[in-house]
Write a protein that holds these residues in place. Structure first.
Motif, PDB file in Angstrom:
ATOM      1  N   MET A 246     -39.910 -17.082 -71.215  1.00 50.83           N
ATOM      2  CA  MET A 246     -39.761 -16.599 -69.843  1.00 50.83           C
ATOM      3  C   MET A 246     -39.255 -17.710 -68.928  1.00 50.83           C
ATOM      4  O   MET A 246     -38.429 -17.471 -68.037  1.00 50.83           O
ATOM      5  N   LEU A 247     -39.728 -18.932 -69.139  1.00 45.46           N
ATOM      6  CA  LEU A 247     -39.278 -20.054 -68.317  1.00 45.46           C
ATOM      7  C   LEU A 247     -37.782 -20.301 -68.500  1.00 45.46           C
ATOM      8  O   LEU A 247     -37.054 -20.553 -67.527  1.00 45.46           O
ATOM      9  N   ILE A 248     -37.330 -20.227 -69.759  1.00 44.62           N
ATOM     10  CA  ILE A 248     -35.909 -20.422 -70.033  1.00 44.62           C
ATOM     11  C   ILE A 248     -35.080 -19.336 -69.366  1.00 44.62           C
ATOM     12  O   ILE A 248     -34.066 -19.610 -68.698  1.00 44.62           O
ATOM     13  N   MET A 249     -35.501 -18.083 -69.525  1.00 46.30           N
ATOM     14  CA  MET A 249     -34.744 -16.979 -68.938  1.00 46.30           C
ATOM     15  C   MET A 249     -34.723 -17.077 -67.416  1.00 46.30           C
ATOM     16  O   MET A 249     -33.693 -16.863 -66.771  1.00 46.30           O
ATOM     17  N   ASN A 250     -35.882 -17.400 -66.845  1.00 47.12           N
ATOM     18  CA  ASN A 250     -35.937 -17.530 -65.389  1.00 47.12           C
ATOM     19  C   ASN A 250     -35.027 -18.663 -64.905  1.00 47.12           C
ATOM     20  O   ASN A 250     -34.328 -18.540 -63.882  1.00 47.12           O
ATOM     21  N   GLY A 251     -35.063 -19.784 -65.623  1.00 49.85           N
ATOM     22  CA  GLY A 251     -34.225 -20.919 -65.236  1.00 49.85           C
ATOM     23  C   GLY A 251     -32.744 -20.594 -65.309  1.00 49.85           C
ATOM     24  O   GLY A 251     -31.963 -20.952 -64.410  1.00 49.85           O
ATOM     25  N   VAL A 252     -32.323 -19.934 -66.395  1.00 52.47           N
ATOM     26  CA  VAL A 252     -30.923 -19.547 -66.540  1.00 52.47           C
ATOM     27  C   VAL A 252     -30.511 -18.594 -65.425  1.00 52.47           C
ATOM     28  O   VAL A 252     -29.426 -18.734 -64.815  1.00 52.47           O
ATOM     29  N   PHE A 253     -31.384 -17.631 -65.117  1.00 56.89           N
ATOM     30  CA  PHE A 253     -31.082 -16.658 -64.071  1.00 56.89           C
ATOM     31  C   PHE A 253     -30.929 -17.356 -62.715  1.00 56.89           C
ATOM     32  O   PHE A 253     -30.000 -17.091 -61.953  1.00 56.89           O
ATOM     33  N   LEU A 254     -31.869 -18.271 -62.426  1.00 63.14           N
ATOM     34  CA  LEU A 254     -31.822 -19.005 -61.166  1.00 63.14           C
ATOM     35  C   LEU A 254     -30.570 -19.883 -61.094  1.00 63.14           C
ATOM     36  O   LEU A 254     -29.915 -19.975 -60.039  1.00 63.14           O
ATOM     37  N   ALA A 255     -30.223 -20.533 -62.185  1.00 67.11           N
ATOM     38  CA  ALA A 255     -29.039 -21.393 -62.202  1.00 67.11           C
ATOM     39  C   ALA A 255     -27.772 -20.588 -61.938  1.00 67.11           C
ATOM     40  O   ALA A 255     -26.869 -21.032 -61.206  1.00 67.11           O
ATOM     41  N   LEU A 256     -27.694 -19.400 -62.495  1.00 65.12           N
ATOM     42  CA  LEU A 256     -26.528 -18.547 -62.259  1.00 65.12           C
ATOM     43  C   LEU A 256     -26.401 -18.179 -60.791  1.00 65.12           C
ATOM     44  O   LEU A 256     -25.299 -18.206 -60.215  1.00 65.12           O
ATOM     45  N   VAL A 257     -27.547 -17.848 -60.160  1.00 67.70           N
ATOM     46  CA  VAL A 257     -27.509 -17.503 -58.730  1.00 67.70           C
ATOM     47  C   VAL A 257     -27.062 -18.702 -57.899  1.00 67.70           C
ATOM     48  O   VAL A 257     -26.215 -18.594 -57.002  1.00 67.70           O
ATOM     49  N   ALA A 258     -27.644 -19.895 -58.203  1.00 67.97           N
ATOM     50  CA  ALA A 258     -27.296 -21.090 -57.431  1.00 67.97           C
ATOM     51  C   ALA A 258     -25.832 -21.485 -57.636  1.00 67.97           C
ATOM     52  O   ALA A 258     -25.131 -21.853 -56.682  1.00 67.97           O
TER      53      ALA A 258
END
Length: 558
Positions: A246-258
């Motif tokens: 979940m941490l990896i998925m959340n991080g990837v999702f956040l990075a895409l938004v940023a």
């Protein structure tokens, strides 16, 4: 029949008066959290960039109001969520307790008492925790939507990325939680078994020490504990893998938004304030995404616990309920006709009203007889009647009010000696029952007499003291039919004879059955029946049987 899903549905929907306000207040909190970076972006665009002091003060006041509102909403939302959680767990514990203590029995079959206690505590708590987790999860969805629409308002690509990316992310949360659910089920089952074994060993510690079985007891618990430990480690690995994924998925999702927000700012499609708001919203999104991971983990554990709870609630009763009424008051005529159950084989005997009947039986026969008479189990064949009414047609609770079976190893309750003696006869006088049972001598040796606490299970008393207090409790209840199983095994011969005389005198005119091999108790009986191979072999007075029956003489006098 209750199922795991039904338990979850009842536990959550049953607390809707707390869940719905909690969900609304948590949603307000999440919306406020999402609006904070948006308001900061507006302050940059409308006040900092323009140098307007009035606009700065105005928007700072708006920011203060947003922060105050979200703080207030979380505070009272958490109160409602905790209330829902605790109330749901409490209701489950009450349901489990009612099922476990149901007069018809069944829930305890194949389960240690400690296992039942573990399910009624830790499993109920896990299911109840959904009362807090679900409103928080719903609010996280709301926060995600508010953040997505805020980004959509600033930039269509940013908003679409969030709104279209959230559903697949939620689907992955559910998919990754399935292995955790199965591991949590095994973990709870092994932990409950270990708890049950530990409680069983502690309860029988005196016996274990008495027979020198400490090494065997330690080996048994060590093996059970290792199984529970291994299951806990596997569940911890599953939780860690779930959290890491979940941490990896959340991080990837956040990075895409940023990254998308930075690209749009460089291209001039969004302002500096909007870029700050977008980055702030991207950071905010970590909160709802973390909540999804936590809620998914708790939901997986709750499903496993709910399945275990449902298994107990769905256990069929061991006894038929019955709706036939006994005579009021009962005369006390007890008849067994062709009874077949465990060690009993075609057992037939009569206890006449007011008779003091002795029964000499082997331990297995005695245990089976007591279970049938006390309606702890229904016979496989044959009938058992009280005053002409088949006990299988009578509600177990009503049958037990008329027939009291006092077990050989009866437990005492937490409280004083007086509390225990009058447990089944509140408001009565204990004097006669205590004199007949020899418990008056016990009281004389105690520091506070009748008010002396006996401790959990009567552990502050010796075996003989505990036995006499338990006998006094049975006598004080004054049932129509009293069945005593070896009530004097822990006392000396003189006390045994005195108790025998006391029982005969106190129970005069009321049916009493003593299942025992005590010569003193059998000698005061009006009649003695002897069981062999599960059936009545002979009967007569104690003196007659001693004189003519060598097998009886060996069983009773040797």
């Amino acid at each position: 029949m209750p199922t795991g899903r039904a338990v979850l549905r009842t536990a959550t929907w049953g607390q809707r008066r707390y869940l719905l306000p909690a969900a609304v207040l948590f949603a307000v909190h999440q919306a406020g959290e999402a609006m904070v970076p948006v308001v900061i972006g507006v302050i940059i665009n409308e006040a900092v960039a323009t140098g307007s002091a009035g606009a700065l003060l105005t928007w700072l006041a708006v920011l203060t109001g947003v922060i105050a509102a979200l703080s207030f909403a979380y505070r009272f939302g958490a109160r409602a969520g905790e209330r829902a959680s605790e109330q749901a767990a409490h209701d489950l514990r009450v349901r489990l307790t009612e099922r476990i203590l149901d007069h018809r029995g069944g829930a305890e079959v194949g389960r240690l008492p400690g296992t039942l206690a573990s399910i009624a505590t830790s499993d109920a708590k896990r299911v109840g925790l959904l009362g807090f987790a679900l409103p928080l999860g719903l609010a996280a969805v709301g926060g995600l939507l508010v953040g997505g629409f805020a980004l959509l308002w600033m930039s269509v690509p940013l908003g679409l990325l969030v709104l279209l990316g959230a559903p697949p992310l939620l689907w992955l949360v559910n998919l990754l939680g399935r292995p955790l659910e199965s591991r949590s089920d095994v973990e709870q089952e092994r932990a409950a078994h270990a708890f049950g074994v530990a409680a069983d060993l502690v309860a029988g510690l005196r016996v274990v020490k008495g027979i020198g079985a400490e090494a065997a007891a330690v080996a048994r618990y060590r093996s059970t504990s290792r199984d529970a430990f291994a299951a806990t480690i596997r569940a911890a690995w599953a939780r860690a893998a779930y959290g890491g994924a979940m941490l990896i998925m959340n991080g990837v999702f956040l990075a895409l938004v940023a990254l998308l927000g930075g690209y749009l700012a460089i291209r001039g499609r969004i302002s500096i304030g909007e870029l700050v708001a977008a980055v702030g919203l991207a950071q905010f999104l970590l909160g709802p995404l973390d909540v999804f991971a936590w809620v998914g983990s708790e939901l997986a554990a709750a499903r496993a616990s709910a399945a275990r709870i449902a298994e107990i609630l769905a256990t069929p009763p061991l006894l038929a309920q019955g709706d036939t009424a006994l005579p009021d008051p009962p005369r006390g005529a007890l008849r067994l006709n062709g009874l077949v159950y465990e060690a009993l084989r075609d057992c037939s005997l009569d206890a006449h009203p007011g008779e003091l009947l002795g029964v000499a039986a082997e331990p297995a026969e005695a245990a089976a007889l007591l279970r049938c008479i006390g309606r702890a189990a229904d016979p496989e064949a044959g009938t058992l009647e009280l005053d002409g009414v088949a006990l299988t047609e009578v509600a177990p609770a009503e049958a037990r009010r008329a027939i009291l079976v006092a077990a050989h190893d009866a437990d005492l309750f937490e409280g004083s000696v007086l509390d225990n003696v009058l447990a089944a006869a509140p408001g009565g006088s204990p004097a006669a029952a205590m004199a007949a049972s020899g418990a008056d001598q016990v009281v004389e040796s105690l520091p506070n007499g009748l008010d002396t606490p006996v401790g959990e299970g009567g552990r502050t008393l010796s075996g003989g003291q505990r036995q006499r207090v338990a006998l006094a409790r049975a006598l004080a209840a004054e049932p129509a039919v009293l069945v005593l199983h070896d009530p004097t095994t822990a006392v000396d011969a003189v006390t045994d004879a005195k108790i025998a005389s006391g029982i005969r005198e106190l129970r005069a005119g009321r049916t009493t059955i003593m299942v025992t091999t005590s010569p003193a108790l059998l000698a005061v009986s009006d009649r003695v029946v002897v069981l062999d191979d599960g059936r009545v072999r002979t009967e007569g007075t104690h003196a007659e049987l001693v004189d003519r029956d060598p097998a009886y003489r060996t069983r009773v006098l040797s």
